[in-house]
Design an enzyme around this catalytic site. Structure first.
Site, mmCIF file in Angstrom:
data_model
loop_
_atom_site.group_PDB
_atom_site.id
_atom_site.type_symbol
_atom_site.label_atom_id
_atom_site.label_comp_id
_atom_site.label_asym_id
_atom_site.label_seq_id
_atom_site.Cartn_x
_atom_site.Cartn_y
_atom_site.Cartn_z
ATOM 1 N N LEU A 44 3.356 6.960 -2.492
ATOM 2 C CA LEU A 44 4.514 7.154 -2.874
ATOM 3 C C LEU A 44 4.646 7.048 -4.640
ATOM 4 O O LEU A 44 5.631 7.523 -5.257
ATOM 5 C CB LEU A 44 5.709 5.975 -2.582
ATOM 6 C CG LEU A 44 6.430 6.288 -1.112
ATOM 7 C CD1 LEU A 44 6.971 5.187 -0.275
ATOM 8 C CD2 LEU A 44 7.136 7.521 -1.239
ATOM 9 N N PHE A 71 0.815 -1.159 -0.166
ATOM 10 C CA PHE A 71 -0.068 -0.067 0.007
ATOM 11 C C PHE A 71 0.936 1.270 0.040
ATOM 12 O O PHE A 71 0.156 2.384 -0.309
ATOM 13 C CB PHE A 71 -0.944 -0.050 1.119
ATOM 14 C CG PHE A 71 -0.546 0.964 2.265
ATOM 15 C CD1 PHE A 71 0.356 0.589 3.320
ATOM 16 C CD2 PHE A 71 -1.444 2.136 2.508
ATOM 17 C CE1 PHE A 71 0.498 1.428 4.055
ATOM 18 C CE2 PHE A 71 -0.986 2.833 3.470
ATOM 19 C CZ PHE A 71 -0.068 2.538 4.352
ATOM 20 N N LYS A 72 2.156 1.237 0.320
ATOM 21 C CA LYS A 72 2.964 2.352 0.366
ATOM 22 C C LYS A 72 2.840 3.278 -1.101
ATOM 23 O O LYS A 72 3.151 4.456 -1.263
ATOM 24 C CB LYS A 72 4.499 2.147 0.472
ATOM 25 C CG LYS A 72 4.504 1.490 1.979
ATOM 26 C CD LYS A 72 4.510 2.374 3.214
ATOM 27 C CE LYS A 72 5.036 1.847 4.453
ATOM 28 N NZ LYS A 72 4.112 0.647 4.986
ATOM 29 N N ASP A 73 2.582 2.224 -2.143
ATOM 30 C CA ASP A 73 2.654 2.661 -3.395
ATOM 31 C C ASP A 73 1.590 3.878 -3.628
ATOM 32 O O ASP A 73 1.562 4.841 -4.303
ATOM 33 C CB ASP A 73 2.322 1.650 -4.630
ATOM 34 C CG ASP A 73 3.667 0.740 -4.777
ATOM 35 O OD1 ASP A 73 4.798 1.161 -4.496
ATOM 36 O OD2 ASP A 73 3.327 -0.223 -4.917
#
Ligand SMILES: *Cc1c(COP(=O)(O)O)cnc(C)c1O
Length: 493
Positions: A116, A111-113
């Protein structure tokens, strides 16, 4: 709209300044001075929009000095064919009241995408608006996931370079391969002899070295970080709560205006805070259930009002939630009290004594919006097996923590209506634990386990993970911590 620090209201800055700086000068986090609202009519309109348009609508009021065209361009670039699902953040429904919001269709399968893929573009635009002429060099110390997501986000973004340090032997096989095979002309990756703390201390030392800053300034560069205290990482996350609500309405599981609960696997409190902001903006959110692993400092905080980090640190199957200091909680405390002196006092106490108590009145208000629970590794694995057995749906360890906490909350009679479980990683990022949960053998290198999990479940692995074994290794450097400044210097040329 302007931005101010959670620890002192005196200085107001623009959105571009808040994003360019990351941390406020007094050590606090930037927050908007007001939260915009979304009307019921606008929410209804959002239900027929593609994901990208929903993000545009949510981000616009937070970025007053950005034009419509700029925001459109940012959203198209961030949420396009870099995701392997056209819906970007689809909801997978398992029954009449439960859906899993899949936030892992981006380039690194976690989920960091969601943040980011947006932050680098937002940062470059913000720096331009602030008149910055130099290039920005992002330095990251990573224990695994964040480094790869930052590399993907910044790869080939004009005016930036990114260098990631990871502890040699301290990340999984798959995580290391994901990083050292990274494409892009402006990226670098280097192992550090030591553990994650050694890598992080090395990066912090470089950040505070004035002579080093002056030296690279002469060459047209300055240093910045990409960590989750930057407002530019939180902002894009608010949108997927609106999007998930629309998907529940579109599926017929709730009617427009009905309350929807969310259950969120939580570490640094960034993800769940974005959900709370969505609620404040008018999204009909019921309870936000904060799910933790054995590092249950937030469960205790939500139940007692006492935040106490003086406890054993547990290494778990859900490593991205192995956190004892959840830095984004500071923003919630500010939003709820509006009292920066109080917030500064609590943060000072946390630093010096390791704990603080927000008192009964605030605890009750927090309890009005949040519920909390936690589970250990055995229950996490049990939940992965249960969801696979009952629904034929494969979830990762972080998602399983939330799924399990929701099941327990329902069993206790404390949740009955529709609930969205926020799913934060592809099961293929944590093959070993997932295979073990399904009763399979895990006696092989990480990349081989990807194929094994595919064979066992018939669920296709994300292309970028399945193809890892055959990729060319671009970065095989390793340094002692004291060599890190030299590595940065050489990287900047
Ligand atoms: C970072 C991360 C989390 C925790 O999110 P926070 O915003 O830090 O609470 C949960 N799951 C995965 C897979 C993550 O990478």
């Amino acid at each position: 709209m302007e931005y101010l620090s959670t620890r002192g209201n005196s200085e107001r800055v623009t959105a571009a300044e808040a994003i360019s700086r990351g941390l406020a000068r007094d050590g606090g986090l930037y927050v908007p001075d007001v939260l915009p609202t979304v009307s019921a009519e606008e929410l209804r309109e959002m239900c027929s929009m593609p994901y990208r348009k929903r993000v545009e609508r949510i981000m616009r009021p937070f970025l007053p000095e950005f034009t419509e065209e700029e925001i459109e361009a940012l959203c198209s670039a961030a949420y396009g064919d870099n995701f392997d699902d056209a819906a970007i953040a689809p909801v997978h429904f398992t029954d009449g009241r439960t859906g899993y919001l899949e936030l892992w269709h981006g380039p690194t399968s976690a989920f960091k995408d969601m943040a980011l893929q947006m932050l680098p573009r937002l940062l470059v635009s913000s720096l331009k608006k602030c008149g910055e002429k130099r290039g920005v060099c992002i330095l990251v110390a990573t224990s695994g996931d964040t480094g790869k997501a930052a590399l993907e986000g910044f790869a080939d973004v004009e005016g930036t370079k990114i260098l990631v340090f990871y502890p040699n032997g301290g990340v999984s096989d798959v995580q290391r391969l994901q990083m050292v095979t990274q494409q892009g002309a402006n990226v670098g990756v280097c192992a550090v002899e030591g553990n994650f703390d050694d890598a992080q201390t090395g990066v912090k030392r470089i950040f505070s070295d004035a002579a080093f800053a002056a030296e690279i300034d002469k060459r047209g560069w300055f240093l910045s970080s990409a960590n989750s205290i930057n407002w530019g990482r939180l902002l894009p996350q608010i949108a997927y709560y609106f999007s998930a609500y629309c998907e529940f309405v579109n599926s017929g599981r709730i009617k427009m205006g009905d309350a929807l609960d969310f259950c969120v696997p939580t570490g640094n409190f960034g993800n769940i805070l974005a959900g709370w902001i969505a609620k404040r903006m008018g999204l009909p959110v019921g309870k936000l259930i904060c799910a933790s692993n054995a590092n249950n400092v937030l469960t205790d905080f939500i139940h007692t009002g006492v935040y106490d980090k003086r406890r054993t640190f547990h290494v778990t199957d859900s490593p991205s939630m192995d956190i004892l200091v959840s830095s984004n909680l500071e923003r919630l405390l500010y939003f709820m009290t509006g009292d920066s002196a109080k917030v500064a006092g609590w943060m000072a106490a946390l630093g010096s004594e390791g704990h603080y108590d927000v008192g009964e009145e605030l605890r009750e208000r927090i309890g009005g919006d949040f519920a909390a629970g936690y589970c250990g590794d055995a229950e996490t694995e049990g939940e992965i097996a249960r969801i696979w057995r009952e629904y034929g749906y494969l979830i990762d360890t972080h998602t399983a923590v939330a799924s399990r906490v929701l099941a327990a909350t329902r069993a206790a009679g404390e949740q009955s209506g529709a609930c969205c479980v926020v799913s934060t990683a592809s099961a293929y990022k944590f093959c070993s634990a997932v295979l073990a949960a399904l009763g399979e053998k895990t006696d092989a290198p990480g990349v081989e386990l990807i194929g094994r999990l595919e064979a066992v479940t018939g669920v296709k692995a994300p292309e970028q993970l399945a193809s890892l074994a055959g990729r060319e290794v671009r970065f095989d450097g390793c340094t002692r911590p004291e060599g890190m400044p030299g590595v940065v210097g050489a990287f900047l040329g």
